[in-house]
Write a protein that holds these residues in place. Structure first.
Motif, PDB file in Angstrom:
ATOM      1  N   THR A 119       4.973  -3.636 -15.506  1.00 60.60           N
ATOM      2  CA  THR A 119       5.412  -2.187 -15.853  1.00 60.60           C
ATOM      3  C   THR A 119       5.787  -2.159 -17.028  1.00 60.60           C
ATOM      4  N   LYS A 120       5.908  -0.726 -17.277  1.00 63.30           N
ATOM      5  CA  LYS A 120       6.428  -0.242 -18.680  1.00 63.30           C
ATOM      6  C   LYS A 120       7.871   0.553 -18.264  1.00 63.30           C
ATOM      7  N   GLY A 121       8.650   0.825 -19.054  1.00 65.50           N
ATOM      8  CA  GLY A 121       9.873   1.604 -18.893  1.00 65.50           C
ATOM      9  C   GLY A 121      10.881   0.560 -18.096  1.00 65.50           C
ATOM     10  N   ASN A 122      12.254   1.180 -18.270  1.00 61.28           N
ATOM     11  CA  ASN A 122      13.376   0.431 -17.584  1.00 61.28           C
ATOM     12  C   ASN A 122      13.293  -0.873 -17.737  1.00 61.28           C
ATOM     13  N   GLY A 123      12.942  -1.477 -18.858  1.00 63.55           N
ATOM     14  CA  GLY A 123      12.870  -2.984 -18.953  1.00 63.55           C
ATOM     15  C   GLY A 123      11.395  -3.662 -19.061  1.00 63.55           C
ATOM     16  N   ASP A 124      10.219  -3.025 -18.806  1.00 64.66           N
ATOM     17  CA  ASP A 124       9.133  -3.555 -18.774  1.00 64.66           C
ATOM     18  C   ASP A 124       9.161  -4.737 -18.073  1.00 64.66           C
ATOM     19  N   GLU A 125       9.498  -4.582 -16.721  1.00 65.79           N
ATOM     20  CA  GLU A 125       9.210  -5.623 -15.830  1.00 65.79           C
ATOM     21  C   GLU A 125       8.307  -6.274 -15.366  1.00 65.79           C
ATOM     22  N   THR A 126       8.033  -7.667 -14.885  1.00 61.71           N
ATOM     23  CA  THR A 126       6.769  -8.078 -14.374  1.00 61.71           C
ATOM     24  C   THR A 126       7.244  -8.761 -12.951  1.00 61.71           C
ATOM     25  N   TYR A 127       6.411  -8.394 -11.953  1.00 63.51           N
ATOM     26  CA  TYR A 127       6.542  -8.831 -10.638  1.00 63.51           C
ATOM     27  C   TYR A 127       5.425  -9.593 -10.042  1.00 63.51           C
ATOM     28  N   LEU A 128       5.860 -10.810  -9.224  1.00 61.84           N
ATOM     29  CA  LEU A 128       5.057 -11.522  -8.596  1.00 61.84           C
ATOM     30  C   LEU A 128       5.117 -11.258  -7.120  1.00 61.84           C
ATOM     31  N   CYS A 129       3.931 -10.812  -6.367  1.00 65.50           N
ATOM     32  CA  CYS A 129       4.083 -10.561  -5.178  1.00 65.50           C
ATOM     33  C   CYS A 129       2.759 -11.083  -4.255  1.00 65.50           C
ATOM     34  N   ARG A 130       2.767 -11.090  -2.968  1.00 63.66           N
ATOM     35  CA  ARG A 130       1.959 -11.553  -1.919  1.00 63.66           C
ATOM     36  C   ARG A 130       1.059 -10.170  -1.747  1.00 63.66           C
ATOM     37  N   HIS A 131       1.502  -9.064  -1.645  1.00 59.36           N
ATOM     38  CA  HIS A 131       0.971  -7.849  -1.146  1.00 59.36           C
ATOM     39  C   HIS A 131       1.166  -6.839  -2.191  1.00 59.36           C
ATOM     40  N   VAL A 132       0.086  -5.859  -2.432  1.00 58.43           N
ATOM     41  CA  VAL A 132       0.383  -4.763  -3.277  1.00 58.43           C
ATOM     42  C   VAL A 132       0.084  -3.468  -2.434  1.00 58.43           C
ATOM     43  N   VAL A 133       0.784  -2.549  -2.380  1.00 63.17           N
ATOM     44  CA  VAL A 133       0.442  -1.306  -1.470  1.00 63.17           C
ATOM     45  C   VAL A 133       0.621  -0.112  -2.402  1.00 63.17           C
ATOM     46  N   CYS A 134      -0.647   0.539  -2.766  1.00 68.11           N
ATOM     47  CA  CYS A 134      -0.757   1.558  -3.920  1.00 68.11           C
ATOM     48  C   CYS A 134      -0.374   2.936  -2.933  1.00 68.11           C
ATOM     49  N   SER A 135       0.597   3.523  -3.322  1.00 66.97           N
ATOM     50  CA  SER A 135       0.936   4.865  -2.495  1.00 66.97           C
ATOM     51  C   SER A 135       0.987   6.014  -3.595  1.00 66.97           C
ATOM     52  N   VAL A 136       0.446   6.163  -4.253  1.00 69.96           N
ATOM     53  CA  VAL A 136       0.631   7.073  -5.548  1.00 69.96           C
ATOM     54  C   VAL A 136      -0.032   8.465  -5.258  1.00 69.96           C
ATOM     55  N   GLY A 137      -0.768   8.656  -4.012  1.00 69.43           N
ATOM     56  CA  GLY A 137      -1.359   9.983  -3.607  1.00 69.43           C
ATOM     57  C   GLY A 137      -2.411  10.301  -4.461  1.00 69.43           C
ATOM     58  N   GLN A 138      -3.382  11.521  -4.131  1.00 67.48           N
ATOM     59  CA  GLN A 138      -4.335  11.695  -4.659  1.00 67.48           C
ATOM     60  C   GLN A 138      -4.059  12.810  -5.849  1.00 67.48           C
ATOM     61  N   LEU A 139      -3.142  13.588  -5.677  1.00 68.64           N
ATOM     62  CA  LEU A 139      -2.911  15.014  -6.625  1.00 68.64           C
ATOM     63  C   LEU A 139      -1.508  14.791  -7.397  1.00 68.64           C
ATOM     64  N   HIS A 140      -1.715  13.681  -8.370  1.00 70.02           N
ATOM     65  CA  HIS A 140      -0.305  13.865  -9.200  1.00 70.02           C
ATOM     66  C   HIS A 140      -0.724  13.882 -10.764  1.00 70.02           C
ATOM     67  N   PHE A 141      -2.006  14.060 -11.257  1.00 67.68           N
ATOM     68  CA  PHE A 141      -2.406  13.873 -12.617  1.00 67.68           C
ATOM     69  C   PHE A 141      -2.657  15.332 -12.688  1.00 67.68           C
ATOM     70  N   PRO A 142      -1.977  16.212 -13.537  1.00 71.13           N
ATOM     71  CA  PRO A 142      -2.447  17.697 -13.920  1.00 71.13           C
ATOM     72  C   PRO A 142      -3.658  17.705 -14.557  1.00 71.13           C
TER      73      PRO A 142
END
Length: 487
Positions: A119-142
């Motif tokens: 990630t970038k912003g708020n510390g540029d963190e890195t995560y290690l995970c078993r599952h990733v769930v993408c829930s960003v929607g379809q209509l959010h880029f103007p």
């Protein structure tokens, strides 16, 4: 590096609901990331005047968190956002939120069978995970359209999804480019302030009366004291859309004729000027583009200070906009009501599956596609909420999101401490079915719309919401390949 069992990208309805259901399933090792500094998804981003949902509030809410306190049949942005925030608090997911974290990449390691998310912003963190769930929607880029001369314009330009609340529209000459779902809502509101308003119509849209109403205290009290009545009312709203609107989308000629009659009567009753009326009458069948609802859009266009322009825009000038017929109109403020980019899906994140394959490259050939809109071959333990071919044109998308969340929870349990991945043949079979059925729908009857990526309809579900509930009730594990962390 932080480690969680499940990482959720997006803190709107999908992400908050997913967090709740994970907790209900006894999975408390998760984080919900969002690039915004506040959560709420589209209802946090879109703050334009008049913003409200085009699905009744008693239906546009979680089935597992119903409230009798909606003020109106169709509630506004602030009330919906307050509802989401109240749910997050009640669900106990606030502590799992990581805001101001924009996910830039997610890579699957076949050796550890884990995902690394940066990630970038708020510390540029890195995560290690078993599952990733993408829930960003379809209509959010103007959708920021490019028009020659925009940089020459001496006034103010902004997109409706990035509303400039610091700009006072009172006594200003305001132009709006676009006239679809968002513009339909804010045009009547800014007409109350502006000295003059010019609407540059790109494509006429079918508009049906909304019939909004305020819920009195007696209605709320009844719903509060007799919860089964609220459940019954919610079911009635769902059934009305399922049996009246869905057949139009499916391609029923009878229902199309009945719907077109309703829409034409509303247009003719509201717009008295024959020339204006014909400019507002679409040249395509109802449902081929998003069917809009409003009690005030047509009425606003009747005002003397409001002008509808149907000629194409040639260019911006220093003082305004010049159309293809050579007419130049001066404006102080131009608002882009040009909607959002629905394709490509997940465009801002580099998602790498097995063999380093990029999801963006997989979808570059023929558009986005996923098994039940949720799973993609070669991307183990990657789950998509509100993904390809899960949008609806007739009822609440929250019903689809809830079904997807339940399906993903079952996949996570089936994976146990290993992986679960849809088989290529199952995904291909599903995609072939979708495209064959969608070819007979209303959405296939026009060449271009945000529902399409080229010739393919990539956003919408061809069936009823009930069919989707049935098909996601329990995963067909024969369509999936499971592995273990030991390989």
């Amino acid at each position: 590096m932080k480690q969680v069992n499940c990482l959720i990208i997006g803190a709107g309805f999908g992400g908050i609901g997913m967090g709740y259901q994970l907790r209900q399933a006894g999975i408390d090792s998760f984080a919900i990331l969002d690039k915004a500094t506040e959560f709420g998804g589209t209802w946090q981003h879109n703050t334009y005047p008049g913003a409200e949902c085009d699905v009744p509030s008693h239906l546009y809410s979680y089935s597992f968190s119903k409230t009798p306190d909606w003020s109106r049949k169709w509630s506004g942005q602030k009330e919906i956002l307050d509802y989401i925030r109240d749910c997050a608090e009640t669900f106990g997911v606030i502590a799992h939120l990581r805001l101001g974290c924009a996910v830039t990449s997610a890579s699957f390691d076949p050796t550890s069978e884990m995902w690394t998310v940066t990630t970038k912003g708020n510390g540029d963190e890195t995560y290690l995970c078993r599952h990733v769930v993408c829930s960003v929607g379809q209509l959010h880029f103007p959708n920021r359209i490019g028009i020659p001369g925009m940089k020459l314009f001496g006034g103010t330009i902004f997109h409706s999804a990035e509303w400039r609340h610091d700009i006072d529209l009172k006594d200003k000459s305001v132009a709006v480019i676009g006239n679809a779902a968002s513009a339909l809502q804010f045009i009547p509101e800014i007409a109350k302030q502006a000295r003059s308003l010019t609407v540059y119509q790109r494509t006429a849209n079918w508009v049906m009366p909304k019939g909004n109403k305020t819920y009195g205290e007696s209605f709320k009290s009844l719903m509060r004291s007799m919860p089964f009545l609220q459940k019954l009312y919610r079911f009635r709203l769902w059934a009305e859309n399922e049996f009246k609107i869905f057949p139009v989308m499916k391609g029923s000629k009878l229902h199309e004729m009945l719907m077109q009659n309703i829409l034409n009567r509303h247009l003719e009753k509201t717009i008295s000027d024959p020339k204006l009326r014909e400019a507002l009458r679409p040249k395509y069948p109802p449902g081929a583009r998003r069917l809009l609802v409003s009690d005030s859009y047509y009425q606003t266009l009747n005002q003397d200070k409001v002008e509808l322009v149907t000629d194409g825009i040639d260019c911006f000038t220093k003082d305004g906009i010049k159309t293809t017929d050579g007419t130049e109109r001066n404006h102080d403020v131009v608002i882009l009501g040009t909607g959002f980019q629905s394709n490509p899906f997940l465009q801002a994140i580099d998602i790498k599956g097995r063999d380093g394959i990029l999801l963006r490259d997989v979808w570059d050939e023929g558009g986005a596609r996923a098994y039940l809109g949720i799973s993609v071959p070669k991307f183990p333990n990657l789950h998509i909420i509100y993904g390809p071919n899960t949008n609806l044109g007739h009822t609440t998308v929250l019903a689809m999101i809830e079904a997807q969340i339940g399906f993903v929870i079952q996949l996570i349990k089936a994976a146990d401490h290993g992986t679960i991945e849809v088989k290529p043949e199952a995904a291909l079979r599903f995609d072939d079915e979708m495209q064959q059925r969608l070819a007979k729908s209303q959405w296939a009857r026009i060449e271009r719309s945000y529902y399409k990526d080229g010739e393919r309809i990539t956003t919408n579900w061809p069936g009823s919401s009930f069919e989707y509930f049935r098909r996601t009730r329990k995963p067909k594990l024969a369509d999936f390949r499971r592995g273990t962390s030991e390989g």
